[in-house]
Write an enzyme that holds these catalytic residues in place. Structure first.
Site, PDB file in Angstrom:
ATOM      1  N   LYS A  44       0.875  -1.343  -0.049  1.00 46.04           N
ATOM      2  CA  LYS A  44      -0.015   0.093   0.100  1.00 46.04           C
ATOM      3  C   LYS A  44       1.055   1.354   0.095  1.00 46.04           C
ATOM      4  O   LYS A  44       1.956   1.125   0.275  1.00 46.04           O
ATOM      5  CB  LYS A  44      -0.866  -0.069   1.181  1.00 46.04           C
ATOM      6  CG  LYS A  44      -0.319  -0.013   2.545  1.00 46.04           C
ATOM      7  CD  LYS A  44      -0.959  -0.236   3.746  1.00 46.04           C
ATOM      8  CE  LYS A  44      -0.269  -0.364   4.865  1.00 46.04           C
ATOM      9  NZ  LYS A  44      -1.051  -0.718   6.113  1.00 46.04           N
ATOM     10  N   ARG A 138     -10.864  -0.050  14.571  1.00 52.69           N
ATOM     11  CA  ARG A 138     -10.344   0.585  13.615  1.00 52.69           C
ATOM     12  C   ARG A 138     -11.356   0.173  12.340  1.00 52.69           C
ATOM     13  O   ARG A 138     -12.028   0.808  11.804  1.00 52.69           O
ATOM     14  CB  ARG A 138      -9.094   0.779  13.314  1.00 52.69           C
ATOM     15  CG  ARG A 138      -8.379   1.471  12.286  1.00 52.69           C
ATOM     16  CD  ARG A 138      -6.950   1.538  12.066  1.00 52.69           C
ATOM     17  NE  ARG A 138      -6.584   0.147  11.384  1.00 52.69           N
ATOM     18  CZ  ARG A 138      -5.184   0.151  10.979  1.00 52.69           C
ATOM     19  NH1 ARG A 138      -4.378   1.099  11.082  1.00 52.69           N
ATOM     20  NH2 ARG A 138      -4.846  -1.027  10.507  1.00 52.69           N
ATOM     21  N   TYR A 255      15.714  30.359   9.063  1.00 52.62           N
ATOM     22  CA  TYR A 255      14.580  30.825   9.459  1.00 52.62           C
ATOM     23  C   TYR A 255      14.340  30.923  11.068  1.00 52.62           C
ATOM     24  O   TYR A 255      14.481  30.131  11.616  1.00 52.62           O
ATOM     25  CB  TYR A 255      13.434  30.142   8.898  1.00 52.62           C
ATOM     26  CG  TYR A 255      13.083  30.478   7.610  1.00 52.62           C
ATOM     27  CD1 TYR A 255      12.903  31.750   6.804  1.00 52.62           C
ATOM     28  CD2 TYR A 255      13.104  29.380   6.581  1.00 52.62           C
ATOM     29  CE1 TYR A 255      12.707  31.734   5.534  1.00 52.62           C
ATOM     30  CE2 TYR A 255      12.732  29.458   5.244  1.00 52.62           C
ATOM     31  CZ  TYR A 255      12.464  30.686   4.931  1.00 52.62           C
ATOM     32  OH  TYR A 255      12.313  31.017   3.499  1.00 52.62           O
ATOM     33  N   MET A 308      11.891  24.574   2.885  1.00 50.99           N
ATOM     34  CA  MET A 308      11.166  23.614   1.922  1.00 50.99           C
ATOM     35  C   MET A 308      11.889  23.176   0.844  1.00 50.99           C
ATOM     36  O   MET A 308      11.869  21.868   0.716  1.00 50.99           O
ATOM     37  CB  MET A 308      10.385  24.765   1.121  1.00 50.99           C
ATOM     38  CG  MET A 308       9.184  24.037  -0.118  1.00 50.99           C
ATOM     39  SD  MET A 308       8.340  25.237  -0.986  1.00 50.99           S
ATOM     40  CE  MET A 308       7.363  26.087   0.361  1.00 50.99           C
TER      41      MET A 308
HETATM   42  C1  LIG Z   1      -0.251  -1.642   6.926  1.00 46.15           C
HETATM   43  C2  LIG Z   1      -0.821  -3.096   7.338  1.00 46.15           C
HETATM   44  C3  LIG Z   1      -0.061  -4.344   7.441  1.00 46.15           C
HETATM   45  C4  LIG Z   1       1.600  -3.992   7.389  1.00 46.15           C
HETATM   46  O1  LIG Z   1       1.897  -3.586   8.689  1.00 46.15           O
HETATM   47  P1  LIG Z   1       3.584  -3.551   8.943  1.00 46.15           P
HETATM   48  O2  LIG Z   1       3.811  -3.041  10.166  1.00 46.15           O
HETATM   49  O3  LIG Z   1       4.262  -2.286   7.992  1.00 46.15           O
HETATM   50  O4  LIG Z   1       4.124  -4.639   8.717  1.00 46.15           O
HETATM   51  C5  LIG Z   1      -0.488  -5.353   7.684  1.00 46.15           C
HETATM   52  N1  LIG Z   1      -2.011  -5.429   7.869  1.00 46.15           N
HETATM   53  C6  LIG Z   1      -2.665  -4.253   7.858  1.00 46.15           C
HETATM   54  C7  LIG Z   1      -3.963  -4.634   8.174  1.00 46.15           C
HETATM   55  C8  LIG Z   1      -2.252  -3.350   7.499  1.00 46.15           C
HETATM   56  O5  LIG Z   1      -3.025  -2.065   7.581  1.00 46.15           O
END
Ligand SMILES: *Cc1c(COP(=O)(O)O)cnc(C)c1O
Length: 365
Positions: A44, A138, A255, A308
């Site tokens: 992802k 969640r 800055y 930036m």
């Molecule tokens: C992002 C995610 C993972 C991977 O988690 P990591 O800690 O990056 O290995 C696995 N399962 C779900 C449901 C996730 O959202």
């Protein structure tokens, strides 16, 4: 070696080098660890910032068959580069994503009774996964709903849950979640069990199930915070030194003048800033040490605010002759994504997923 733009340094860009061999090696380490269970890969967020189009084929070549993404559009990108992949979409089922899911043979991870009814009507009998929430609050159905959904005749091939704090190996929550998951598994005996993210692969309970879902560890993140990192670094980030100047003790830098030279100081202004994903919170001020860059082998602290497109580092301890032709290494040479995350009051996950779009990217394998 593939490059995504012109010759390195031609545009005063920082250079992001992505080691696909290290990515593949990390996957193999985890795959061996969980065998005979299957090791998937979470890709992802553009494979945690390193690029889906490069990462997914490299993982597939290493032997990975199952991929997890957050959005259907990301799944479509995996499908395009790994035609035979099994792809699960973690964020549940949105009516608007149905055509993409069906057209590209993506499997939604159902997370509610509504998701389940929608897939029962529109999923054309295609495979899907079911997410049961065992404590995260969640995504996912409550444990009691698993039996209800099991009665709906869906082709659920994976039953999954997600750990709240798998990196905390002695946290009793891990045990409680495993117990809750086991208690609902019997409702879907044909489905494969999937519980583990990266850190869960290092839990003493070994909750590997049939299919694991590592992300962070594949990209070189430490799944065992506080202990040595068993993974190889995948990303290296280097910025050019644009200017060198010497200032007197008492002069202020950047800055809002947040950093004061305590001695005669040599500064290097480097070509990377928060627009590149280098967190502004990594600023070094008089009150708080910030990020560091390695220049000619020497660790050099950030001096003042990250701007930036630019960051200023204190290179006083680098021999002047060594500065010629040197670069500032922000990630690599012993500086990890976990280190930078810590220095910027965040986590390595955020460092990776914010890796900027204007780096000169170099893929090596
Ligand atoms: C992002 C995610 C993972 C991977 O988690 P990591 O800690 O990056 O290995 C696995 N399962 C779900 C449901 C996730 O959202």
């Amino acid at each position: 070696m593939t490059e995504t733009s012109g010759p390195a340094g031609a545009d005063s860009q920082a250079i992001l080098t992505i080691d696909l061999a290290a990515l593949a090696a990390n996957w193999r380490v985890l795959a061996e660890r969980v065998a005979p269970g299957e090791c998937g890969a979470v890709v992802k967020a553009d494979a945690y910032g390193i690029g889906i189009e490069a990462a997914a084929p490299a993982l597939a070549k290493a032997g990975c068959r199952t991929f997890f993404v957050a959005h259907a559009s990301e799944g479509r990108r995996v499908r395009a580069v790994v035609p035979h992949a099994v792809v699960y979409v973690l964020n549940g089922l949105l009516a608007a994503s149905l055509p993409t899911l069906i057209a590209h043979d993506l499997r939604p991870v159902l997370g509610s009774l509504e998701d389940a009814s929608l897939w029962a009507h529109a999923g054309e009998g295609h495979a899907c996964a079911l997410h049961v929430d065992t404590g995260m609050n969640r995504l996912g159905v409550v444990p009691a709903d698993v039996a209800v959904i099991a009665g709906m005749g869906l082709a659920i091939d994976v039953l999954m849950t997600h750990f709240v704090s798998s990196e905390a190996t002695t946290d009793p929550t891990n045990h409680a979640q495993i117990a809750r998951f086991s208690s609902v598994r019997t409702a879907l005996p044909q489905a494969r069990a999937s519980l583990a993210n990266s850190s869960a692969l290092y839990l003493p309970q070994k909750p590997y199930g049939d299919l694991v879902r590592p992300g962070y560890a594949l990209y070189g993140g430490n799944p065992t915070p506080g202990s040595d990192n068993p993974m190889q670094a995948v990303v290296r980030l280097e910025a050019p030194l644009l200017q060198i100047r010497t200032i007197e003790a008492g002069e202020k830098v950047g800055y809002n003048a947040q950093w004061t030279a305590k001695r005669r100081t040599r500064l290097a202004t480097i070509g990377i800033g928060y627009a590149d994903g280098l967190p502004r919170a990594a600023m070094g001020t008089d009150d708080r040490a910030g990020g560091e860059a390695r220049v000619a082998g020497v660790l050099c602290p950030f001096a003042g605010r990250v701007s930036m497109d630019l960051t200023i580092v204190d290179v006083t301890d680098v021999p002047e002759t060594a500065l010629k032709g040197a670069t500032a290494v922000l990630l690599g040479d012993g500086i990890t994504i976990d280190d930078l995350g810590l220095r910027a009051a965040t986590i390595g996950y955020e460092i990776l997923t914010r890796l900027g779009a204007r780096y000169h990217r170099v893929y090596v394998d």
